[in-house]
Scaffold this motif. Structure first.
Motif, short mmCIF file in Angstrom:
data_model
loop_
_atom_site.label_atom_id
_atom_site.label_comp_id
_atom_site.label_asym_id
_atom_site.label_seq_id
_atom_site.Cartn_x
_atom_site.Cartn_y
_atom_site.Cartn_z
N GLY A 132 0.80 -1.23 0.00
CA GLY A 132 0.00 0.00 0.00
C GLY A 132 0.82 1.27 0.00
N VAL A 185 3.25 3.90 -1.87
CA VAL A 185 3.64 4.39 -3.19
C VAL A 185 4.89 5.25 -3.03
CG1 VAL A 185 2.96 5.80 -5.16
CG2 VAL A 185 1.25 4.38 -3.99
N GLU A 216 -0.95 10.61 -11.78
CA GLU A 216 -2.22 10.63 -11.05
C GLU A 216 -2.13 11.41 -9.74
OE1 GLU A 216 -3.35 6.92 -8.92
OE2 GLU A 216 -1.63 6.02 -9.97
N TYR A 217 -0.93 11.69 -9.26
CA TYR A 217 -0.76 12.45 -8.02
C TYR A 217 -0.45 13.92 -8.29
CZ TYR A 217 -0.42 7.70 -6.23
OH TYR A 217 -0.68 6.38 -5.94
N GLY A 225 3.34 8.06 -0.96
CA GLY A 225 1.89 8.05 -0.79
C GLY A 225 1.43 6.82 -0.04
N ASN A 251 -2.01 4.72 0.54
CA ASN A 251 -3.36 4.60 -0.02
C ASN A 251 -4.44 4.66 1.04
OD1 ASN A 251 -2.33 4.32 -2.62
ND2 ASN A 251 -2.19 2.09 -2.46
N ARG A 252 -5.60 5.03 0.61
CA ARG A 252 -6.76 5.18 1.48
C ARG A 252 -7.05 3.87 2.23
NH1 ARG A 252 -11.19 8.79 1.22
NH2 ARG A 252 -13.04 8.01 2.28
N THR A 270 -5.42 2.20 4.34
CA THR A 270 -4.30 1.24 4.36
C THR A 270 -3.44 1.47 5.59
OG1 THR A 270 -4.24 1.16 1.94
CG2 THR A 270 -2.28 0.42 3.13
N ALA A 329 -3.42 9.23 2.93
CA ALA A 329 -4.83 9.35 2.58
C ALA A 329 -5.73 9.03 3.77
CB ALA A 329 -5.14 8.43 1.40
N ALA A 352 -5.78 6.07 6.87
CA ALA A 352 -4.54 5.30 6.68
C ALA A 352 -3.62 5.52 7.87
CB ALA A 352 -3.86 5.70 5.38
#
Length: 437
Positions: free
Chosen positions: A104, A106, A117-118, A152, A154-155, A157, A187, A190
């Motif tokens: 999870g 990044v 995407e970020y 990053g 993740n949501r 996580t 996120a 998390a």
């Protein structure tokens, strides 16, 4: 040509060779550095820390060229086998030396994150620390925005492996000027733990100007630990900037044990209701080491809680500085904010400057601040001596007991034991055998 002009020329060179999404940010930062310059003693926030002297010597500007034989593994933290390890060498993120174990998590080069995407996260949050640190040092880091990293989470996580960040300088041949940069986005819902440490290979002097910006979303949780125990020729300006944009929890501990000049900027910006932040620090200095802790807690919304507790032990001709500011904005009612700084001087040549501050513009708050400066407790020392304990061991025990309030805030057992061993080794060099906490 002066070192500052060489650095500026290098930054301008980046402006012509790095055609990416971050270039406008670099250019604006370089213009800001041209205007602000290096802080001098007249700059109130740098009154007790003379940083201009660091620009009186020549440096190799950190690049992405790394000696394949560089043994950075010497600085690995306990239980690294199960950790995510991110390695910066001479200020540049080294993907080949790094290991990402958590699914999870990044980890991307900042240049790549800024166009993928970020991109919206990078555009919105990168450089936010400049709103609170209006000095040329922060701008200088941004003007060299190359080789940085985006992290990053993740949501929803929970990162099961801690994230270890190693900042290593290769000073075997010449002095190094390194400027690592990190943007972290955690996120909603998390959780993650970071541990940062610093190391040098070789005996040349080096200057690290680091910025780490962390965005914390709704119901996210972060533990953050910083361990500074570099050699006596290492100078560091380390900025860690937390932006709590949703109800969230941050727990931060800073341990400073060695270095020529160390400046820690720790900011907590609470932009949502019901945020909580805990900030703890311990600085244990000797010889001519200089450690400056500057903190900001900005309560922009109601119902937030912050707890700040720093302790210092100073020996030799070392210097400690603590400058903590708590802001309570006009609409931020029902705030609880606490701040305390306590210091022990072990020698007549050690000194400390402490300045806790409150700026409150709301009328329904609970805030307190205070500071103390003293020596070892003579009554406690006499009590231990009367029980047959040697003077050296008694002093070691008293200093350990003084530090325990901070060390207890290091939640991972392996990291706490590691820090305790570093302190025990320091006490052992002073007083002989030292007892662990």
């Amino acid at each position: 040509m002066s070192t500052i002009n060489i650095i500026k020329d290098k930054a301008r060179e980046l402006g012509t060779t790095q055609a990416d999404a971050l270039q406008p940010i670099r250019s604006a930062a370089l213009a800001s550095f041209d205007k602000l310059g290096v802080p001098a003693v007249k700059h109130e926030e740098w009154k007790y820390t003379r940083i201009s002297q660091l620009f009186n010597q020549s440096y190799k500007i950190g690049t992405d060229t790394v000696d394949s034989k560089l043994n950075w593994e010497l600085f690995r933290l306990p239980e690294f086998e199960t950790a995510n390890e991110l390695v910066f060498i001479n200020g540049v993120y080294n993907a080949a030396a790094s290991t990402v174990r958590s699914a999870g998590l990044v980890v991307l080069p900042l240049e790549e994150a800024a166009k993928g995407e970020y991109a919206s996260i990078v555009s919105k949050h990168l450089g936010h620390s400049a709103e609170y640190l209006k000095d040329g040092i922060n701008a200088l880091n941004t003007s060299f925005l190359v080789g940085g990293v985006f992290i990053g989470v993740n949501r929803s996580t929970e990162i099961e492996h801690p994230v270890y960040i190693y900042t290593i300088n290769d000073g075997r041949a010449e002095n190094v000027f390194a400027q690592p940069r990190t943007l972290v986005h955690v996120a909603a819902n998390a959780g993650v733990m970071f541990v940062e440490t610093y190391g040098s290979i070789g005996h040349a002097d080096h200057f690290t100007n680091q910025v780490m910006e962390v965005v914390v979303e709704q119901d996210a949780r972060i533990e953050y630990y910083k361990i500074q125990n570099d050699h006596a020729g290492a100078s560091l300006v380390s900025t860690t900037h937390f932006r709590q944009v949703g109800k969230s929890y941050v727990h931060a501990v800073t341990i400073s044990l060695n270095g020529a000049m160390v400046r820690n900027n720790l900011n907590m910006v609470m932009e949502a209701e019901y945020c909580e932040s805990n900030m703890y620090g311990l600085y244990f200095t000797s010889d001519s080491c200089h450690v400056d802790n500057h903190t900001i807690v900005d309560n922009a919304k109601p119902h937030c809680l912050s707890n700040e507790y720093y302790k210092g032990i100073l020996d030799g001709a070392s210097t400690g500085v603590f400058n903590g500011k708590i802001f309570v904005r006009q609409d931020a009612q029902k705030i609880n904010a606490f701040q305390s700084n306590k210091n022990i001087l072990l020698s007549d040549t050690a000194s400390v400057y402490t300045k806790p501050q409150l700026e409150i513009f709301a009328d329904d708050v609970k805030c307190s601040h205070g500071c103390t400066i003293g020596r070892l407790d003579e009554e406690g020392l006499f009590y231990l001596r009367s029980r047959g304990i040697t003077e050296a061991t008694a002093k070691s025990l008293l200093l350990h007991s003084f530090a325990v309030d901070i060390l207890e805030q290091v939640k991972p057992d392996a990291i706490r034991v590691y820090i305790d061993q570093l302190i025990s080794e320091r006490l052992g060099s002073y007083y002989g055998n030292a007892y662990p906490i």
